[in-house]
Design an enzyme around this catalytic site. Structure first.
Site, PDB file in Angstrom:
ATOM      1  N   ASN A   1     -10.335   0.631   1.439  1.00  0.00           N
ATOM      2  CA  ASN A   1      -9.182   0.532   2.340  1.00  0.00           C
ATOM      3  C   ASN A   1      -9.548   1.047   3.730  1.00  0.00           C
ATOM      4  OD1 ASN A   1      -7.868  -0.110  -0.035  1.00  0.00           O
ATOM      5  ND2 ASN A   1      -6.333   1.520   0.138  1.00  0.00           N
TER       6      ASN A   1
ATOM      7  N   HIS B   1      -7.237  10.549   4.996  1.00  0.00           N
ATOM      8  CA  HIS B   1      -6.604   9.500   5.798  1.00  0.00           C
ATOM      9  C   HIS B   1      -6.683   9.788   7.298  1.00  0.00           C
ATOM     10  CE1 HIS B   1      -4.259   8.391   2.031  1.00  0.00           C
ATOM     11  NE2 HIS B   1      -4.815   7.270   2.413  1.00  0.00           N
TER      12      HIS B   1
ATOM     13  N   ASP C   1       0.831  -1.206   0.000  1.00  0.00           N
ATOM     14  CA  ASP C   1       0.000   0.000   0.000  1.00  0.00           C
ATOM     15  C   ASP C   1       0.872   1.266   0.000  1.00  0.00           C
ATOM     16  OD1 ASP C   1      -2.414   1.448   0.237  1.00  0.00           O
ATOM     17  OD2 ASP C   1      -2.300   1.443   2.429  1.00  0.00           O
ATOM     18  N   HIS C   2       0.479   2.245  -0.820  1.00  0.00           N
ATOM     19  CA  HIS C   2       1.141   3.561  -0.835  1.00  0.00           C
ATOM     20  C   HIS C   2       2.659   3.499  -0.984  1.00  0.00           C
ATOM     21  CE1 HIS C   2      -2.065   6.457  -0.335  1.00  0.00           C
ATOM     22  NE2 HIS C   2      -2.637   5.640   0.519  1.00  0.00           N
TER      23      HIS C   2
ATOM     24  N   HIS D   1      -9.808   5.320  -0.408  1.00  0.00           N
ATOM     25  CA  HIS D   1      -8.843   5.402   0.700  1.00  0.00           C
ATOM     26  C   HIS D   1      -9.468   6.200   1.832  1.00  0.00           C
ATOM     27  CE1 HIS D   1      -4.858   4.076  -1.113  1.00  0.00           C
ATOM     28  NE2 HIS D   1      -5.754   3.865  -2.064  1.00  0.00           N
ATOM     29  N   GLY D   2      -8.899   6.059   3.030  1.00  0.00           N
ATOM     30  CA  GLY D   2      -9.388   6.859   4.162  1.00  0.00           C
ATOM     31  C   GLY D   2     -10.807   6.508   4.564  1.00  0.00           C
TER      32      GLY D   2
HETATM   33 ZN   LIG Z   1      -4.466   5.431   1.412  1.00  0.00          ZN
END
Ligand SMILES: [Zn+2]
Length: 278
Positions: free
Chosen positions: A227, A177, A83-84, A205-206
């Site tokens: 996520n 996030h 991830d990321h 995301h977040g």
């Molecule tokens: Zn993320």
């Protein structure tokens, strides 16, 4: 059905309008809890390790191989994802270890550089059968495109997917996030517009900041990979804190990590239901 490719889970979910839960592994106990929760829900799950978690452990291989081993022993389909990642060399290491997917995050770069770097990473991953998620960043700042006010434009998203060849796209639709309260306001119409225009599955995301009913609505509007990390850490830490407060003399780490692991497993099982995964 132990270790599967992320492509199987995400594409299968996208085709049937379901969500795919992707949860972050920091300690080994997270990996164990995420799989236990997925087994309780009878749903597939994606275990993801972020570049920040790699920094914490000072290496990918120990936590990465442990997570892959937990995935292989599962009775439901489990994929392992990086991830990321901002460093292409970390992507290459994950590919070599056997990860099913990576999220390459070049969103801090100017658009043309983001496209070029993402395309290069994608070519390497595809040569090894690895699924690639990326995002396009047009808004600066600490949270990039995941800042609350940031929005991804559907036309730019289509152009980015075509220019890079990626398999899934993270879009900014109202989350950010590390939110500790479920106060994010999702732009459901924008999710639907992306679903109509963008030819690959969409990633949120977040998602810890999103109320349950809005997570379900996001999946119904066309979001696939969701996520979640922070809300699981909240569950883990709350359980450990409560246990230690009630049992101040305990020093065996297994005694207090167990309730943390159990709390994460229960929360994952619940969230997979909210996401209509399975
Ligand atoms: Zn993320």
């Amino acid at each position: 059905m132990p270790l599967v490719s992320t492509a199987d889970i995400v594409r299968g979910a996208a085709e049937s309008g379901r969500g795919a839960g992707a949860f972050n592994v920091i300690q080994l106990e997270h990996a164990e809890a995420l799989v236990a929760g997925a087994e309780a829900a009878g749903a597939p799950v994606i275990l993801q390790i972020s570049e920040n978690a790699v920094k914490y452990h000072r290496a990918l291989e120990p936590i990465g191989l442990a997570t892959l081993a937990v995935a292989r022993a599962a009775s439901v389909s489990v994929a392992v994802h990086l991830d990321h990642a901002t460093k292409p060399e970390l992507v290459r290491e994950a590919v070599a270890l056997g990860f099913g997917s990576v999220m390459y995050d070049a969103s801090v770069l100017p658009y043309a550089e983001n496209v070029a770097a993402t395309r290069e990473v994608t070519e390497h991953c595809h040569a090894h059968g690895v699924f690639v998620e990326a995002e396009l960043g047009e808004v600066g700042g600490k949270d990039g495109v995941h800042a609350p006010g940031a929005r991804t434009d559907p036309d730019e998203a289509v152009a980015f997917v075509q220019a890079t060849g990626i398999d899934a796209l993270a879009i900014a639709v109202g989350t950010s996030h590390a939110m500790l309260e479920k106060t994010a306001a999702l732009d459901l119409d924008l999710i639907a517009a992306h679903r109509k225009a963008v030819p690959v599955p969409l990633v949120l995301h977040g998602s810890s900041g999103v109320p349950d009913e809005d997570l379900t609505r996001a999946v119904d509007a066309g979001m696939t990979k969701v996520n979640i990390a922070t809300s699981l850490n909240q569950a883990f830490t709350r359980a450990v804190r409560d246990f230690l407060a009630a049992n101040p003399a305990v020093v065996d780490t297994r005694k207090y990590l167990s309730p943390g692991r159990d709390a994460v497993a229960a929360e994952v099982a619940r969230l997979l239901g909210v996401l209509k995964a399975g």
